[in-house]
Enzyme design. Structure first.
Site, PDB file in Angstrom:
ATOM      1  N   HIS A 200       0.850  -1.197   0.000  1.00 50.43           N
ATOM      2  CA  HIS A 200       0.000   0.000   0.000  1.00 50.43           C
ATOM      3  C   HIS A 200       0.887   1.250   0.000  1.00 50.43           C
ATOM      4  O   HIS A 200       0.691   2.162  -0.801  1.00 50.43           O
ATOM      5  CB  HIS A 200      -0.923   0.003   1.219  1.00 50.43           C
ATOM      6  CG  HIS A 200      -1.621   1.311   1.444  1.00 50.43           C
ATOM      7  ND1 HIS A 200      -2.627   1.765   0.632  1.00 50.43           N
ATOM      8  CD2 HIS A 200      -1.430   2.282   2.379  1.00 50.43           C
ATOM      9  CE1 HIS A 200      -3.044   2.948   1.060  1.00 50.43           C
ATOM     10  NE2 HIS A 200      -2.337   3.299   2.112  1.00 50.43           N
TER      11      HIS A 200
ATOM     12  N   ASP B  30       7.410  20.816 -26.754  1.00 49.58           N
ATOM     13  CA  ASP B  30       7.318  19.482 -26.147  1.00 49.58           C
ATOM     14  C   ASP B  30       8.375  19.428 -25.050  1.00 49.58           C
ATOM     15  O   ASP B  30       9.014  20.429 -24.746  1.00 49.58           O
ATOM     16  CB  ASP B  30       7.568  18.380 -27.190  1.00 49.58           C
ATOM     17  CG  ASP B  30       6.921  17.049 -26.762  1.00 49.58           C
ATOM     18  OD1 ASP B  30       7.121  16.650 -25.598  1.00 49.58           O
ATOM     19  OD2 ASP B  30       6.216  16.439 -27.585  1.00 49.58           O
TER      20      ASP B  30
ATOM     21  N   TRP C  32       6.971  -0.085   3.879  1.00 44.04           N
ATOM     22  CA  TRP C  32       7.428   0.584   2.652  1.00 44.04           C
ATOM     23  C   TRP C  32       8.838   1.126   2.817  1.00 44.04           C
ATOM     24  O   TRP C  32       9.527   1.364   1.832  1.00 44.04           O
ATOM     25  CB  TRP C  32       6.460   1.703   2.256  1.00 44.04           C
ATOM     26  CG  TRP C  32       6.708   3.023   2.924  1.00 44.04           C
ATOM     27  CD1 TRP C  32       6.262   3.397   4.152  1.00 44.04           C
ATOM     28  CD2 TRP C  32       7.455   4.138   2.422  1.00 44.04           C
ATOM     29  NE1 TRP C  32       6.693   4.665   4.441  1.00 44.04           N
ATOM     30  CE2 TRP C  32       7.420   5.148   3.388  1.00 44.04           C
ATOM     31  CE3 TRP C  32       8.146   4.379   1.226  1.00 44.04           C
ATOM     32  CZ2 TRP C  32       8.056   6.380   3.223  1.00 44.04           C
ATOM     33  CZ3 TRP C  32       8.775   5.610   1.071  1.00 44.04           C
ATOM     34  CH2 TRP C  32       8.719   6.588   2.062  1.00 44.04           C
TER      35      TRP C  32
ATOM     36  N   SER D  37      13.076   5.504 -13.775  1.00 43.27           N
ATOM     37  CA  SER D  37      12.026   6.265 -14.449  1.00 43.27           C
ATOM     38  C   SER D  37      11.963   7.687 -13.894  1.00 43.27           C
ATOM     39  O   SER D  37      11.909   8.657 -14.646  1.00 43.27           O
ATOM     40  CB  SER D  37      10.695   5.554 -14.252  1.00 43.27           C
ATOM     41  OG  SER D  37       9.632   6.427 -14.479  1.00 43.27           O
ATOM     42  N   SER D  38      12.020   7.808 -12.558  1.00 43.72           N
ATOM     43  CA  SER D  38      11.924   9.137 -11.946  1.00 43.72           C
ATOM     44  C   SER D  38      13.107  10.006 -12.337  1.00 43.72           C
ATOM     45  O   SER D  38      12.946  11.199 -12.605  1.00 43.72           O
ATOM     46  CB  SER D  38      11.892   9.022 -10.427  1.00 43.72           C
ATOM     47  OG  SER D  38      10.744   8.372 -10.019  1.00 43.72           O
TER      48      SER D  38
ATOM     49  N   HIS E 223      13.428  11.649   3.355  1.00 41.08           N
ATOM     50  CA  HIS E 223      12.837  12.936   3.690  1.00 41.08           C
ATOM     51  C   HIS E 223      12.692  13.846   2.483  1.00 41.08           C
ATOM     52  O   HIS E 223      11.623  14.418   2.301  1.00 41.08           O
ATOM     53  CB  HIS E 223      13.511  13.633   4.865  1.00 41.08           C
ATOM     54  CG  HIS E 223      12.555  14.629   5.439  1.00 41.08           C
ATOM     55  ND1 HIS E 223      11.478  14.255   6.187  1.00 41.08           N
ATOM     56  CD2 HIS E 223      12.430  15.946   5.240  1.00 41.08           C
ATOM     57  CE1 HIS E 223      10.738  15.312   6.446  1.00 41.08           C
ATOM     58  NE2 HIS E 223      11.292  16.360   5.882  1.00 41.08           N
TER      59      HIS E 223
ATOM     60  N   GLU F  59      12.111  12.808  -0.343  1.00 42.10           N
ATOM     61  CA  GLU F  59      10.988  12.178  -1.029  1.00 42.10           C
ATOM     62  C   GLU F  59       9.652  12.757  -0.563  1.00 42.10           C
ATOM     63  O   GLU F  59       8.734  12.967  -1.349  1.00 42.10           O
ATOM     64  CB  GLU F  59      11.033  10.663  -0.784  1.00 42.10           C
ATOM     65  CG  GLU F  59       9.804   9.897  -1.193  1.00 42.10           C
ATOM     66  CD  GLU F  59       9.584   9.864  -2.695  1.00 42.10           C
ATOM     67  OE1 GLU F  59      10.557  10.105  -3.431  1.00 42.10           O
ATOM     68  OE2 GLU F  59       8.449   9.619  -3.111  1.00 42.10           O
TER      69      GLU F  59
ATOM     70  N   TYR G 123       9.098  15.714   0.307  1.00 37.90           N
ATOM     71  CA  TYR G 123       8.888  17.002  -0.351  1.00 37.90           C
ATOM     72  C   TYR G 123       8.764  16.839  -1.856  1.00 37.90           C
ATOM     73  O   TYR G 123       8.151  17.669  -2.513  1.00 37.90           O
ATOM     74  CB  TYR G 123       9.998  17.973   0.039  1.00 37.90           C
ATOM     75  CG  TYR G 123       9.896  18.300   1.505  1.00 37.90           C
ATOM     76  CD1 TYR G 123       8.845  19.082   1.953  1.00 37.90           C
ATOM     77  CD2 TYR G 123      10.769  17.781   2.437  1.00 37.90           C
ATOM     78  CE1 TYR G 123       8.686  19.342   3.285  1.00 37.90           C
ATOM     79  CE2 TYR G 123      10.616  18.042   3.778  1.00 37.90           C
ATOM     80  CZ  TYR G 123       9.568  18.823   4.195  1.00 37.90           C
ATOM     81  OH  TYR G 123       9.410  19.061   5.522  1.00 37.90           O
TER      82      TYR G 123
ATOM     83  N   SER H 267      -0.816  26.625  -5.902  1.00 40.73           N
ATOM     84  CA  SER H 267      -0.431  27.997  -6.212  1.00 40.73           C
ATOM     85  C   SER H 267      -0.984  28.466  -7.550  1.00 40.73           C
ATOM     86  O   SER H 267      -0.977  29.661  -7.837  1.00 40.73           O
ATOM     87  CB  SER H 267       1.098  28.138  -6.219  1.00 40.73           C
ATOM     88  OG  SER H 267       1.615  27.737  -4.989  1.00 40.73           O
TER      89      SER H 267
ATOM     90  N   HIS I 258      15.149  12.764  11.916  1.00 41.83           N
ATOM     91  CA  HIS I 258      13.972  12.916  12.799  1.00 41.83           C
ATOM     92  C   HIS I 258      12.999  11.753  12.614  1.00 41.83           C
ATOM     93  O   HIS I 258      12.038  11.638  13.362  1.00 41.83           O
ATOM     94  CB  HIS I 258      13.284  14.270  12.594  1.00 41.83           C
ATOM     95  CG  HIS I 258      12.638  14.447  11.260  1.00 41.83           C
ATOM     96  ND1 HIS I 258      12.582  15.649  10.619  1.00 41.83           N
ATOM     97  CD2 HIS I 258      12.010  13.580  10.438  1.00 41.83           C
ATOM     98  CE1 HIS I 258      11.954  15.515   9.461  1.00 41.83           C
ATOM     99  NE2 HIS I 258      11.611  14.263   9.336  1.00 41.83           N
ATOM    100  N   HIS I 259      13.237  10.903  11.606  1.00 40.11           N
ATOM    101  CA  HIS I 259      12.426   9.702  11.459  1.00 40.11           C
ATOM    102  C   HIS I 259      12.930   8.583  12.364  1.00 40.11           C
ATOM    103  O   HIS I 259      12.321   7.527  12.407  1.00 40.11           O
ATOM    104  CB  HIS I 259      12.456   9.215  10.007  1.00 40.11           C
ATOM    105  CG  HIS I 259      11.829  10.170   9.041  1.00 40.11           C
ATOM    106  ND1 HIS I 259      10.511  10.124   8.700  1.00 40.11           N
ATOM    107  CD2 HIS I 259      12.349  11.228   8.384  1.00 40.11           C
ATOM    108  CE1 HIS I 259      10.239  11.092   7.845  1.00 40.11           C
ATOM    109  NE2 HIS I 259      11.332  11.782   7.635  1.00 40.11           N
TER     110      HIS I 259
ATOM    111  N   THR J 205       7.414  26.791   5.213  1.00 41.66           N
ATOM    112  CA  THR J 205       6.090  26.232   4.950  1.00 41.66           C
ATOM    113  C   THR J 205       5.013  27.197   5.414  1.00 41.66           C
ATOM    114  O   THR J 205       3.997  27.406   4.745  1.00 41.66           O
ATOM    115  CB  THR J 205       5.932  24.871   5.659  1.00 41.66           C
ATOM    116  OG1 THR J 205       7.097  24.090   5.397  1.00 41.66           O
ATOM    117  CG2 THR J 205       4.724  24.139   5.148  1.00 41.66           C
TER     118      THR J 205
ATOM    119  N   LYS K 295       4.461  29.886   2.939  1.00 46.22           N
ATOM    120  CA  LYS K 295       3.605  29.476   1.819  1.00 46.22           C
ATOM    121  C   LYS K 295       2.138  29.504   2.220  1.00 46.22           C
ATOM    122  O   LYS K 295       1.288  30.020   1.488  1.00 46.22           O
ATOM    123  CB  LYS K 295       4.001  28.078   1.348  1.00 46.22           C
ATOM    124  CG  LYS K 295       5.402  28.022   0.772  1.00 46.22           C
ATOM    125  CD  LYS K 295       5.731  26.662   0.218  1.00 46.22           C
ATOM    126  CE  LYS K 295       5.066  26.443  -1.101  1.00 46.22           C
ATOM    127  NZ  LYS K 295       5.732  27.123  -2.209  1.00 46.22           N
TER     128      LYS K 295
ATOM    129  N   ARG L 179       1.525   0.990  14.825  1.00 44.08           N
ATOM    130  CA  ARG L 179       1.155   0.827  13.426  1.00 44.08           C
ATOM    131  C   ARG L 179       1.657  -0.513  12.897  1.00 44.08           C
ATOM    132  O   ARG L 179       2.474  -1.161  13.539  1.00 44.08           O
ATOM    133  CB  ARG L 179       1.737   1.980  12.598  1.00 44.08           C
ATOM    134  CG  ARG L 179       3.247   1.971  12.552  1.00 44.08           C
ATOM    135  CD  ARG L 179       3.802   3.250  11.956  1.00 44.08           C
ATOM    136  NE  ARG L 179       3.753   3.246  10.500  1.00 44.08           N
ATOM    137  CZ  ARG L 179       4.665   3.873   9.725  1.00 44.08           C
ATOM    138  NH1 ARG L 179       5.661   4.535  10.260  1.00 44.08           N
ATOM    139  NH2 ARG L 179       4.564   3.838   8.420  1.00 44.08           N
TER     140      ARG L 179
END
Lengths: 536, 183
Positions: A87, A116, A152, A179-180, A263, A265, A267, A278, A312-313, A338, A341, A460
């Site tokens: 998931h 293009d 994950w 790909s990314s 991290h 990722e 963002y 925006s 921090h994770h 943040t 924004k 979890r």
């Protein structure tokens, strides 16, 4: 190859309007396989991501069905573990990221006045690498030992002990990463080299800015993930001991490498969402975006800071207090840009002529719920609190507020916003509003109560729980089923609009003022800006 | 065509640069391995014995003074002989000290006893840290059995300066209800 196509495209400018390139003559399926058109590829990205979204969503339904009652009802614990794992992987790498790459493909050339993407052939490859990766992920359920049940984040040492399903997952991550990276290089090159004359960097629509920054994040962080899973692979099969303590390695090292990718990722997912918001909020406020330059700088600061806060994770791995303090303060620092924004979006709406069509509703839902998710993020940033909340449902609630209400809602806002431009059809506004209200109500029903579960200590990724958590889990599961069904309504809205939607007016949204609205017909023709516009 | 060519070559140049960046970042993941080792070494994260060393350092032995410790022993309505092997010693506060007591059951039946400590002056009790003591458990002696029992203690360095002598006195009581009654 790209050089040939580019030259061809440019040569085409001089000849005017005939439209018979050799590379889009195939019809049917082969048209999509061989296409190098950014709009075709954008469409494929969006459909692929929605298919993956439904697939990952079914897994979420399995998770919530199992958690509907305490005790083991429906699935085995091993299968439950692989559900939570896939998931997460599918939603992050298969749904949200490709969705925003789809937006980038459709919108960036049209927003900067380019014909293009810079490398159309590579663009085709970027997309067609995704289905094999998805197939590998699905195939991992079929090999002995079943899908990888490692979460994950794919933490060692569990990953080094899993069955062959883990190898397929690792290869899938490799392919998704390639790909990314290819997509990001394409996007950066397009933005830096193919802007229309007069389109300076600081005149670019903010969506383009956010994607430029995101693409840099991807180029810098995706290879690190590739490195981490490669180390896992060699630990599994080639006798290395990066993460194997018995061989002198350290499983905590994996967490550092993973979150150095992980991290940014976060963002990578959030920043294009900021870009969509925006565009949408100014259009429906009929005012230019408040504080454009500060938005650019805030987004850049978030991107740079994202590389400095990864640990921090992992406050509880046993790091020195000085390290915990540093990561705590650095993380809290991210709240400043943040906040800039969020206040800019609110200030954009201030004294605007607001209307509340579906894209704006989703943008407002984003604004409200993403901010809420940001606040719980601040709570989790505090080391002393996080030690209590690590790996509880509070974390699950936090990141679903920023991933679902943040990224997914902004993707919906973007789809409803640009749908008329893409297809020339209008969606059903009433049904769109139903989709929004059902989504936001069921979303909160699902995830708000998970804050309480987490504070009460429910861990979890565990298929069973003690009895005192039963009521909140039941509420959460009911919300999740409702949310899942509401997303089928979105599919219905889109198909209905494509088949029998009303013809869209040239400018369906009064306040939209970017190039694709002002300089192109609705729907956008197959080839656009073969003669670049001049931007004043 | 020349502008188109220049764009193509600019695109290719940027492509190459960005590819180099991604390859370097792939290498960076591996560079994190020795970097992490170094951080662990500098921060001492891998040194699993370190916490013991810290504990040892914290036991500051105050060599500037010594405290006379006197040992006393009594029994309360219990036919045991009970005596310390040494009548006293001089201890530096903070140093780990070790003494032994000897007890003999002079009765013809097994007896269970419990020793209760007391301190003179009473204030010294809170600074007298016993790490190991026969008074922590009940002692059961067979008829005629002789047993040597240890006391390991540290005098807290925070002991007030005006206390020069501490008397540690144990009294053994028979534990009621453990005696087997005939019949």
């Amino acid at each position: 190859m790209s050089a040939v196509l580019d030259t061809h495209g440019k040569a085409h400018d001089g000849h005017g309007d005939h439209d018979d390139h050799g590379h889009h003559t195939p019809t049917g399926f082969m048209r999509w396989v061989t296409t190098t058109n950014h709009k075709d590829i954008g469409t494929m990205y969006l459909w692929f991501s929605f298919a993956m979204f439904l697939f990952g969503g079914v897994m979420a339904m399995v998770i919530r069905a199992e958690l509907f009652q305490p005790g083991m009802q429906i699935v085995t614990p091993e299968f439950f573990n692989s559900m939570t794992t896939y998931h997460g992987l599918i939603m992050v790498f298969g749904a949200i990221m490709p969705a925003f790459v789809g937006f980038a493909n459709w919108q960036i050339p049209m927003m900067i006045g380019a014909p293009d993407m810079a490398f159309p052939r590579m663009n085709n490859w970027s997309f067609w690498l995704l289905p094999p990766a998805a197939i590998l992920l699905v195939a991992s359920f079929l090999v002995p030992g079943g899908g990888a049940g490692v979460g994950w984040t794919m933490y060692a040492p569990l990953t080094t002990q899993m069955g062959p399903g883990m190898d397929l997952t690792i290869f899938a991550v490799h392919i998704l990463g390639m790909s990314s990276i290819m997509g990001s290089i394409n996007i950066i090159t397009t933005i830096l080299n193919l802007r229309a004359p007069g389109m300076t960097l600081m005149k670019m629509p903010l969506f383009v800015w956010t994607w430029l920054i995101t693409a840099y994040l991807l180029v810098a962080s995706m290879p690190v993930l590739a490195g981490a899973v490669t180390m896992t692979l060699t630990d599994r099969h080639f006798g290395t001991s990066f993460f194997n303590a018995a061989g002198g390695g350290d499983p905590v090292l994996y967490q550092h490498i993973f979150w150095f990718f992980g991290h940014p990722e976060v963002y990578i997912i959030a920043i294009p969402a900021f870009g969509v918001i925006s565009q949408v909020i100014p259009a429906f406020s009929r005012k230019p975006l408040f504080g454009y330059a500060s938005m650019v700088y805030a987004t850049s600061s978030i991107a740079i800071l994202s590389f400095m806060v990864w640990a921090h994770h992992m406050y509880v791995v046993g790091m020195p207090v000085a390290g915990q303090l540093y990561f705590m303060y650095a993380t809290m620092l991210i709240a400043v840009p943040t906040g800039v924004k969020v206040f800019n979006w609110v200030a954009t709406m201030w004294k605007g002529s607001l209307t509340f069509e579906t894209p704006m509703l989703f943008a407002l839902g984003f604004l409200f719920l993403f901010t809420l998710g940001g606040f719980t993020g601040l709570v989790l940033a505090m080391t002393v609190v996080d030690v209590q909340l690590q790996d509880t449902y509070y974390v699950v609630a936090h990141f679903h507020y920023v991933m679902v209400a943040g990224a997914l809602f902004s993707a919906y806002a973007g789809v409803y916003f640009w749908f008329p431009k893409w297809t020339g059809k209008m969606y059903d506004e009433t049904l769109g509003k139903w989709h929004f209200w059902l989504s936001i109500i069921f979303f909160n029903l699902t995830f708000f109560v998970q804050h309480f579960l987490g504070l009460a200590g429910m861990p979890r990724r565990i298929p069973d729980y003690s009895l005192q958590f039963a009521e909140f889990n039941q509420i959460s599961s009911i919300g999740a089923f409702g949310f899942g069904i509401s997303q089928l309504l979105f599919l219905y809205i889109i198909i209905k609009a494509i088949r029998s939607g009303e013809k869209a007016p040239q400018l369906p949204w009064d306040g939209a003022d970017t190039l694709e609205w002002t300089h192109l017909p609705t729907p956008a023709p197959y080839h656009t800006f073969e003669n670049p516009p001049t931007v004043k | 065509m020349s502008t188109a060519d220049s764009i193509v070559s600019a695109n290719r140049l940027l492509l190459r640069k960005l590819l180099v960046v991604s390859v370097l970042m792939f290498g960076f993941a591996f560079a994190l391995v020795p970097f992490y080792e170094k951080i662990c070494e500098v921060a001492g994260l891998r040194d699993i014995f370190r916490s013991d060393e810290v504990a040892a350092k914290n036991t500051q032995v105050d060599m500037s003074r010594s405290v006379a410790v006197e040992f006393d022993s009594n029994t309360q309505r219990l036919a045991w002989t009970f005596r310390p092997l040494a009548s006293g010693l001089a201890a530096h506060p903070g140093a780990v000290m070790h003494v032994e007591y000897e007890v003999r059951n002079t009765l013809d039946r097994p007896v269970t006893g419990q020793a209760v400590p007391s301190y003179g002056p009473q204030l010294a009790g809170q600074y007298f840290r016993k790490l190991e003591c026969f008074c922590f458990q009940q002692q059961t002696l067979a008829p005629g059995e002789v047993r040597r029992m240890p006391v390991v203690f540290v005098i807290d360095p925070n002991l007030p300066k005006d206390i020069g002598t501490i008397t540690l006195s144990y009294t053994f009581f028979e534990v009621a209800g453990t005696q087997k009654r005939p019949g």
